[in-house]
Design a protein around this motif. Sequence first.
Motif, PDB file in Angstrom:
ATOM      1  N   LYS A   1     -11.331 -13.023  26.909  1.00  0.00           N
ATOM      2  CA  LYS A   1     -10.799 -12.049  25.928  1.00  0.00           C
ATOM      3  C   LYS A   1     -10.743 -12.646  24.511  1.00  0.00           C
ATOM      4  CE  LYS A   1      -7.973  -9.322  29.117  1.00  0.00           C
ATOM      5  NZ  LYS A   1      -6.615  -8.824  29.432  1.00  0.00           N
ATOM      6  N   PHE A   2     -10.357 -13.967  24.404  1.00  0.00           N
ATOM      7  CA  PHE A   2     -10.285 -14.585  23.080  1.00  0.00           C
ATOM      8  C   PHE A   2     -11.680 -14.641  22.457  1.00  0.00           C
ATOM      9  CE2 PHE A   2      -9.576 -18.734  20.629  1.00  0.00           C
ATOM     10  CZ  PHE A   2      -9.176 -18.056  19.481  1.00  0.00           C
ATOM     11  N   ASP A   3     -12.710 -15.023  23.293  1.00  0.00           N
ATOM     12  CA  ASP A   3     -14.073 -15.055  22.779  1.00  0.00           C
ATOM     13  C   ASP A   3     -14.534 -13.667  22.381  1.00  0.00           C
ATOM     14  OD1 ASP A   3     -14.179 -17.752  23.137  1.00  0.00           O
ATOM     15  OD2 ASP A   3     -15.218 -17.666  25.079  1.00  0.00           O
ATOM     16  N   ALA A   4     -14.182 -12.633  23.188  1.00  0.00           N
ATOM     17  CA  ALA A   4     -14.587 -11.265  22.863  1.00  0.00           C
ATOM     18  C   ALA A   4     -13.928 -10.809  21.562  1.00  0.00           C
ATOM     19  CB  ALA A   4     -14.218 -10.327  24.011  1.00  0.00           C
ATOM     20  N   ALA A   5     -12.670 -11.243  21.329  1.00  0.00           N
ATOM     21  CA  ALA A   5     -11.989 -10.874  20.102  1.00  0.00           C
ATOM     22  C   ALA A   5     -12.678 -11.491  18.896  1.00  0.00           C
ATOM     23  CB  ALA A   5     -10.523 -11.317  20.161  1.00  0.00           C
ATOM     24  N   MET A   6     -13.132 -12.770  18.999  1.00  0.00           N
ATOM     25  CA  MET A   6     -13.801 -13.410  17.876  1.00  0.00           C
ATOM     26  C   MET A   6     -15.150 -12.764  17.611  1.00  0.00           C
ATOM     27  SD  MET A   6     -12.760 -17.448  18.216  1.00  0.00           S
ATOM     28  CE  MET A   6     -13.123 -17.600  19.971  1.00  0.00           C
ATOM     29  N   VAL A   7     -15.871 -12.389  18.684  1.00  0.00           N
ATOM     30  CA  VAL A   7     -17.147 -11.692  18.521  1.00  0.00           C
ATOM     31  C   VAL A   7     -16.913 -10.345  17.858  1.00  0.00           C
ATOM     32  CG1 VAL A   7     -19.078 -10.647  19.766  1.00  0.00           C
ATOM     33  CG2 VAL A   7     -18.252 -12.914  20.441  1.00  0.00           C
ATOM     34  N   ALA A   8     -15.868  -9.610  18.283  1.00  0.00           N
ATOM     35  CA  ALA A   8     -15.560  -8.307  17.673  1.00  0.00           C
ATOM     36  C   ALA A   8     -15.202  -8.476  16.200  1.00  0.00           C
ATOM     37  CB  ALA A   8     -14.407  -7.647  18.421  1.00  0.00           C
ATOM     38  N   PHE A   9     -14.509  -9.572  15.861  1.00  0.00           N
ATOM     39  CA  PHE A   9     -14.160  -9.810  14.455  1.00  0.00           C
ATOM     40  C   PHE A   9     -15.420 -10.040  13.637  1.00  0.00           C
ATOM     41  CE2 PHE A   9     -12.999 -12.427  10.832  1.00  0.00           C
ATOM     42  CZ  PHE A   9     -11.878 -11.772  10.320  1.00  0.00           C
ATOM     43  N   LEU A  10     -16.368 -10.822  14.208  1.00  0.00           N
ATOM     44  CA  LEU A  10     -17.624 -11.063  13.502  1.00  0.00           C
ATOM     45  C   LEU A  10     -18.401  -9.777  13.326  1.00  0.00           C
ATOM     46  CD1 LEU A  10     -19.121 -13.537  12.360  1.00  0.00           C
ATOM     47  CD2 LEU A  10     -20.464 -13.621  14.480  1.00  0.00           C
ATOM     48  N   ASP A  11     -18.325  -8.858  14.294  1.00  0.00           N
ATOM     49  CA  ASP A  11     -18.982  -7.558  14.185  1.00  0.00           C
ATOM     50  C   ASP A  11     -18.344  -6.738  13.063  1.00  0.00           C
ATOM     51  OD1 ASP A  11     -18.942  -4.451  15.298  1.00  0.00           O
ATOM     52  OD2 ASP A  11     -20.869  -5.499  15.609  1.00  0.00           O
ATOM     53  N   CYS A  12     -17.036  -6.782  12.936  1.00  0.00           N
ATOM     54  CA  CYS A  12     -16.349  -6.057  11.842  1.00  0.00           C
ATOM     55  C   CYS A  12     -16.755  -6.638  10.489  1.00  0.00           C
ATOM     56  CB  CYS A  12     -14.839  -6.145  12.024  1.00  0.00           C
ATOM     57  SG  CYS A  12     -14.203  -5.228  13.440  1.00  0.00           S
ATOM     58  N   LEU A  13     -16.904  -7.982  10.397  1.00  0.00           N
ATOM     59  CA  LEU A  13     -17.335  -8.597   9.145  1.00  0.00           C
ATOM     60  C   LEU A  13     -18.759  -8.161   8.802  1.00  0.00           C
ATOM     61  CD1 LEU A  13     -16.706 -10.526   6.835  1.00  0.00           C
ATOM     62  CD2 LEU A  13     -17.467 -12.429   8.283  1.00  0.00           C
TER      63      LEU A  13
END
Length: 426
Positions: free
Chosen positions: A340-352
Amino acid sequence: MVDSKVNVNFVCQRCLQPLKIDPSFGNINEHTIAELSLPILTSPEVDLESQTASLDHMVPAFRLIDSANGSNGFMLVGNETPTAGLSHIMKKTASLFDIVSANSEVDHPLCEECTDTLLDLMDQQLRLTEDEWNDYSQFLKRLEKEETSDGHETLMQELSSLKEEEERLKADLLALQEEHQAVERDLKERELERERLEREEDRYWREYSRHRRDHMINEDELQSIDCQLVYAQNQLDKLKKTNVFNATFHIWHSGHGHFGTINNFRLGRLPSAPVDWSEINAAWGQTALLLTALARKMNLTFDKFRIVPYGNHSYIEVLSEHKELPLYGSGGFRFLWDTKFDAAMVAFLDCLQQFKEEVEKGDSGFCLPYKMDRGRIEDASTGNSFSVKIQFNSEEQWTKALKFLLTNLKWGLAWVSSQFAKDQIK
């Protein structure tokens, strides 16, 4: 020689010398005394009853001593021994002297010398009175000769004129009295008006003092507000010149360039520099807050995700699955399926990446230094790419990927800040 003490019955009423009474005074009968008691001139104004009441003018006898024995020079006169009828004779003599004194302004008895002196004075007064009477008589005769019928008519006319003048003066007096009463009434009214005005004046000064105090307080408040306004204006001018994003979010590096930092919180960790997870989580909270603020400034709504800044427990919400991805880690042993932590960081990069694409729509010349794609960040200068995931990744590569992420975010912050400065100038 005489006895040492002898009674003296009468003395002169002027010089107080002892008198020797003639024996004929004792022979006066009652009828003669009654006739002498009648007033000399009768008139309606004379009170006969009061005239009959005689006042006793008899001087009380006093005892004297011979000059050789201390009599002070008086010669003793009179009988040495009392007789049987002496009291009656003395009473008749005293009554006679009272009658004589009542009919004149002179008290009796008098001695011969005082009587002669009194007669001389009366003769002189008589002559003066006769001369005065002659003067008045001549003046009266002259007035009677000068008086004529014309003078009488003139006097009558003058009398009539004086009566008319009297009536006119009476009318004037009545008018003046009425005017005086009117003036007194007006004076009372003015006095009441003066008292009312004094009360009004007192009330006015009290109100003036109160308003003056309020005015001074308001002036002080106004000056204070003016000072606050000037201070606020200065602060506003200072804030207008201040870039709020740069002042709020400071992105830099530390540890010889190995770590990217945001507000002095390091993002990443190395074997040689094990950063505490609470610091990493706080750095992710600041990063999430920055990207959310930049998106709000551009009115950007992310697809599929919603970033929720919540300090060191921030998370990303997956809109389609209604699932929360924690944007923070705890370290320690992790299962392979706990991503979940890795998915959250990937989702943050997608938002950026969505933010970058939104900026490029308005500014075609905008370009980030590092390319982002599917959870990886590529360094165009070397061609190497680094994953933002922890699993199957080294700490060095993960830390470098996070540093590149912060660098891209700093470029986006710089672009929004420049647009913000332009808006302030407009």
